[in-house]
Design a protein around this motif. Sequence first.
Motif, PDB file in Angstrom:
ATOM      1  N   LEU A 109       0.811  -1.212   0.000  1.00  0.00           N
ATOM      2  CA  LEU A 109       0.000   0.000   0.000  1.00  0.00           C
ATOM      3  C   LEU A 109       0.848   1.266   0.000  1.00  0.00           C
ATOM      4  O   LEU A 109       0.338   2.354  -0.249  1.00  0.00           O
ATOM      5  CB  LEU A 109      -0.923   0.006   1.222  1.00  0.00           C
ATOM      6  CG  LEU A 109      -1.981  -1.090   1.260  1.00  0.00           C
ATOM      7  CD1 LEU A 109      -2.721  -1.079   2.594  1.00  0.00           C
ATOM      8  CD2 LEU A 109      -2.944  -0.950   0.101  1.00  0.00           C
ATOM      9  N   ASN A 110       2.153   1.135   0.257  1.00  0.00           N
ATOM     10  CA  ASN A 110       3.039   2.293   0.285  1.00  0.00           C
ATOM     11  C   ASN A 110       3.655   2.566  -1.082  1.00  0.00           C
ATOM     12  O   ASN A 110       3.536   3.665  -1.604  1.00  0.00           O
ATOM     13  CB  ASN A 110       4.133   2.084   1.333  1.00  0.00           C
ATOM     14  CG  ASN A 110       4.979   3.311   1.540  1.00  0.00           C
ATOM     15  OD1 ASN A 110       4.471   4.416   1.598  1.00  0.00           O
ATOM     16  ND2 ASN A 110       6.281   3.123   1.644  1.00  0.00           N
ATOM     17  N   CYS A 111       4.296   1.544  -1.676  1.00  0.00           N
ATOM     18  CA  CYS A 111       5.026   1.772  -2.925  1.00  0.00           C
ATOM     19  C   CYS A 111       4.421   1.049  -4.129  1.00  0.00           C
ATOM     20  O   CYS A 111       4.873   1.251  -5.257  1.00  0.00           O
ATOM     21  CB  CYS A 111       6.492   1.374  -2.771  1.00  0.00           C
ATOM     22  SG  CYS A 111       6.763  -0.404  -2.594  1.00  0.00           S
ATOM     23  N   GLY A 112       3.438   0.193  -3.918  1.00  0.00           N
ATOM     24  CA  GLY A 112       2.799  -0.517  -5.028  1.00  0.00           C
ATOM     25  C   GLY A 112       3.529  -1.775  -5.472  1.00  0.00           C
ATOM     26  O   GLY A 112       3.101  -2.440  -6.411  1.00  0.00           O
ATOM     27  N   SER A 113       4.617  -2.120  -4.820  1.00  0.00           N
ATOM     28  CA  SER A 113       5.389  -3.312  -5.177  1.00  0.00           C
ATOM     29  C   SER A 113       4.567  -4.579  -4.934  1.00  0.00           C
ATOM     30  O   SER A 113       3.718  -4.633  -4.052  1.00  0.00           O
ATOM     31  CB  SER A 113       6.666  -3.365  -4.333  1.00  0.00           C
ATOM     32  OG  SER A 113       7.296  -4.617  -4.477  1.00  0.00           O
ATOM     33  N   MET A 114       4.831  -5.606  -5.729  1.00  0.00           N
ATOM     34  CA  MET A 114       4.180  -6.899  -5.553  1.00  0.00           C
ATOM     35  C   MET A 114       5.083  -7.853  -4.775  1.00  0.00           C
ATOM     36  O   MET A 114       4.745  -9.011  -4.582  1.00  0.00           O
ATOM     37  CB  MET A 114       3.830  -7.510  -6.908  1.00  0.00           C
ATOM     38  CG  MET A 114       2.914  -6.633  -7.738  1.00  0.00           C
ATOM     39  SD  MET A 114       1.312  -6.432  -6.985  1.00  0.00           S
ATOM     40  CE  MET A 114       0.441  -7.734  -7.777  1.00  0.00           C
ATOM     41  N   ASN A 115       6.223  -7.358  -4.319  1.00  0.00           N
ATOM     42  CA  ASN A 115       7.188  -8.175  -3.582  1.00  0.00           C
ATOM     43  C   ASN A 115       6.884  -8.080  -2.085  1.00  0.00           C
ATOM     44  O   ASN A 115       7.600  -7.437  -1.326  1.00  0.00           O
ATOM     45  CB  ASN A 115       8.610  -7.694  -3.889  1.00  0.00           C
ATOM     46  CG  ASN A 115       9.662  -8.587  -3.282  1.00  0.00           C
ATOM     47  OD1 ASN A 115       9.395  -9.715  -2.888  1.00  0.00           O
ATOM     48  ND2 ASN A 115      10.881  -8.062  -3.210  1.00  0.00           N
ATOM     49  N   THR A 116       5.775  -8.725  -1.664  1.00  0.00           N
ATOM     50  CA  THR A 116       5.347  -8.663  -0.267  1.00  0.00           C
ATOM     51  C   THR A 116       5.236 -10.057   0.319  1.00  0.00           C
ATOM     52  O   THR A 116       5.093 -11.032  -0.410  1.00  0.00           O
ATOM     53  CB  THR A 116       3.976  -7.968  -0.146  1.00  0.00           C
ATOM     54  OG1 THR A 116       3.015  -8.704  -0.888  1.00  0.00           O
ATOM     55  CG2 THR A 116       4.032  -6.540  -0.638  1.00  0.00           C
ATOM     56  N   LYS A 117       5.290 -10.117   1.646  1.00  0.00           N
ATOM     57  CA  LYS A 117       5.115 -11.379   2.360  1.00  0.00           C
ATOM     58  C   LYS A 117       4.193 -11.129   3.546  1.00  0.00           C
ATOM     59  O   LYS A 117       4.338 -10.146   4.259  1.00  0.00           O
ATOM     60  CB  LYS A 117       6.450 -11.927   2.840  1.00  0.00           C
ATOM     61  CG  LYS A 117       7.351 -12.325   1.671  1.00  0.00           C
ATOM     62  CD  LYS A 117       8.485 -13.162   2.125  1.00  0.00           C
ATOM     63  CE  LYS A 117       9.283 -13.636   0.921  1.00  0.00           C
ATOM     64  NZ  LYS A 117      10.303 -14.573   1.287  1.00  0.00           N
ATOM     65  N   GLU A 118       3.264 -12.053   3.745  1.00  0.00           N
ATOM     66  CA  GLU A 118       2.289 -11.908   4.824  1.00  0.00           C
ATOM     67  C   GLU A 118       2.834 -12.524   6.107  1.00  0.00           C
ATOM     68  O   GLU A 118       3.279 -13.662   6.113  1.00  0.00           O
ATOM     69  CB  GLU A 118       0.983 -12.603   4.431  1.00  0.00           C
ATOM     70  CG  GLU A 118      -0.115 -12.464   5.454  1.00  0.00           C
ATOM     71  CD  GLU A 118      -1.406 -13.075   4.950  1.00  0.00           C
ATOM     72  OE1 GLU A 118      -1.450 -14.309   4.832  1.00  0.00           O
ATOM     73  OE2 GLU A 118      -2.344 -12.307   4.688  1.00  0.00           O
ATOM     74  N   HIS A 119       2.795 -11.765   7.198  1.00  0.00           N
ATOM     75  CA  HIS A 119       3.272 -12.289   8.479  1.00  0.00           C
ATOM     76  C   HIS A 119       2.142 -12.444   9.483  1.00  0.00           C
ATOM     77  O   HIS A 119       2.316 -13.054  10.525  1.00  0.00           O
ATOM     78  CB  HIS A 119       4.374 -11.394   9.066  1.00  0.00           C
ATOM     79  CG  HIS A 119       3.861 -10.181   9.768  1.00  0.00           C
ATOM     80  ND1 HIS A 119       3.780 -10.095  11.138  1.00  0.00           N
ATOM     81  CD2 HIS A 119       3.384  -9.014   9.298  1.00  0.00           C
ATOM     82  CE1 HIS A 119       3.294  -8.915  11.473  1.00  0.00           C
ATOM     83  NE2 HIS A 119       3.048  -8.251  10.377  1.00  0.00           N
ATOM     84  N   HIS A 120       0.956 -11.899   9.183  1.00  0.00           N
ATOM     85  CA  HIS A 120      -0.157 -11.963  10.134  1.00  0.00           C
ATOM     86  C   HIS A 120      -1.457 -12.106   9.370  1.00  0.00           C
ATOM     87  O   HIS A 120      -1.746 -11.312   8.470  1.00  0.00           O
ATOM     88  CB  HIS A 120      -0.173 -10.683  10.969  1.00  0.00           C
ATOM     89  CG  HIS A 120      -1.382 -10.529  11.827  1.00  0.00           C
ATOM     90  ND1 HIS A 120      -1.564 -11.247  12.987  1.00  0.00           N
ATOM     91  CD2 HIS A 120      -2.486  -9.745  11.693  1.00  0.00           C
ATOM     92  CE1 HIS A 120      -2.722 -10.898  13.532  1.00  0.00           C
ATOM     93  NE2 HIS A 120      -3.292  -9.993  12.760  1.00  0.00           N
ATOM     94  N   GLU A 126      -8.268  -9.894   9.459  1.00  0.00           N
ATOM     95  CA  GLU A 126      -7.209  -8.889   9.372  1.00  0.00           C
ATOM     96  C   GLU A 126      -5.960  -9.541   8.797  1.00  0.00           C
ATOM     97  O   GLU A 126      -5.697 -10.723   9.025  1.00  0.00           O
ATOM     98  CB  GLU A 126      -6.933  -8.242  10.726  1.00  0.00           C
ATOM     99  CG  GLU A 126      -6.582  -9.184  11.829  1.00  0.00           C
ATOM    100  CD  GLU A 126      -6.522  -8.506  13.189  1.00  0.00           C
ATOM    101  OE1 GLU A 126      -5.583  -8.839  13.945  1.00  0.00           O
ATOM    102  OE2 GLU A 126      -7.394  -7.678  13.491  1.00  0.00           O
ATOM    103  N   SER A 127      -5.228  -8.750   8.030  1.00  0.00           N
ATOM    104  CA  SER A 127      -4.027  -9.251   7.369  1.00  0.00           C
ATOM    105  C   SER A 127      -2.976  -8.147   7.368  1.00  0.00           C
ATOM    106  O   SER A 127      -3.299  -6.968   7.217  1.00  0.00           O
ATOM    107  CB  SER A 127      -4.366  -9.635   5.920  1.00  0.00           C
ATOM    108  OG  SER A 127      -3.203  -9.886   5.172  1.00  0.00           O
ATOM    109  N   GLU A 128      -1.729  -8.541   7.544  1.00  0.00           N
ATOM    110  CA  GLU A 128      -0.640  -7.567   7.462  1.00  0.00           C
ATOM    111  C   GLU A 128       0.496  -8.173   6.664  1.00  0.00           C
ATOM    112  O   GLU A 128       0.899  -9.311   6.902  1.00  0.00           O
ATOM    113  CB  GLU A 128      -0.150  -7.158   8.851  1.00  0.00           C
ATOM    114  CG  GLU A 128       0.821  -5.994   8.804  1.00  0.00           C
ATOM    115  CD  GLU A 128       1.075  -5.403  10.174  1.00  0.00           C
ATOM    116  OE1 GLU A 128       1.012  -4.175  10.300  1.00  0.00           O
ATOM    117  OE2 GLU A 128       1.338  -6.177  11.107  1.00  0.00           O
ATOM    118  N   THR A 129       0.994  -7.408   5.692  1.00  0.00           N
ATOM    119  CA  THR A 129       2.087  -7.870   4.842  1.00  0.00           C
ATOM    120  C   THR A 129       3.285  -6.929   4.974  1.00  0.00           C
ATOM    121  O   THR A 129       3.124  -5.738   5.241  1.00  0.00           O
ATOM    122  CB  THR A 129       1.662  -7.943   3.363  1.00  0.00           C
ATOM    123  OG1 THR A 129       1.193  -6.653   2.944  1.00  0.00           O
ATOM    124  CG2 THR A 129       0.577  -8.972   3.146  1.00  0.00           C
TER     125      THR A 129
END
Length: 175
Positions: free
Chosen positions: A108-119, A132-135
């Motif tokens: 949601l900050n930079c638009g990158s698709m290189n994310t990983k979900e930790h929660h 709820e989800s956080e990446t």
Amino acid sequence: GRCFVDSHRPWPQYSWRWTLRKCASTCFASHRIEMTESELAYNLNLRADVQTDVNPKPRAKVHSAEWRKVMNGDPVEINPSVGHGMKIMTVDEWAGRWKRNDDFPECLNCGSMNTKEHHFVQTWCRGKKTWESETLCMDCHSFSWRSYADPDFLMPEDYEKLRFQKLVEEGVEVN
């Protein structure tokens, strides 16, 4: 299997999203709720807005202490499935075992698709849902938070409270 329809506890992170589909025939049939496959998906048929937030540190408590240590260059406990002890880790190494949430892959900050979900936590009760989800973005190291709750979502204890309030209003004695 365990029925999650009236569960008051959120599903643990290791019980991935497909678990609901797996037990849907027994859970929802026993509660006389008929739902289609798309209604069983946590991120479809939303009746309210998804709340979003971007943070420099985790909003979920699950990894906040470790994140602080990683960013300060302090030793972090090694994942027990890999080894034991403490180790100074990079962000990539620390988050290496996390998976991407393909339903919400973008930062949601930079638009990158290189994310990983930790929660990820979800709760279903009587056909209503909250989650709820956080990446973590592996490019800008910011945390993207998303949460949702059906407008009329209630936990089982809330249903009981309403039931007893109605009984009190009607003047029925409760033993």
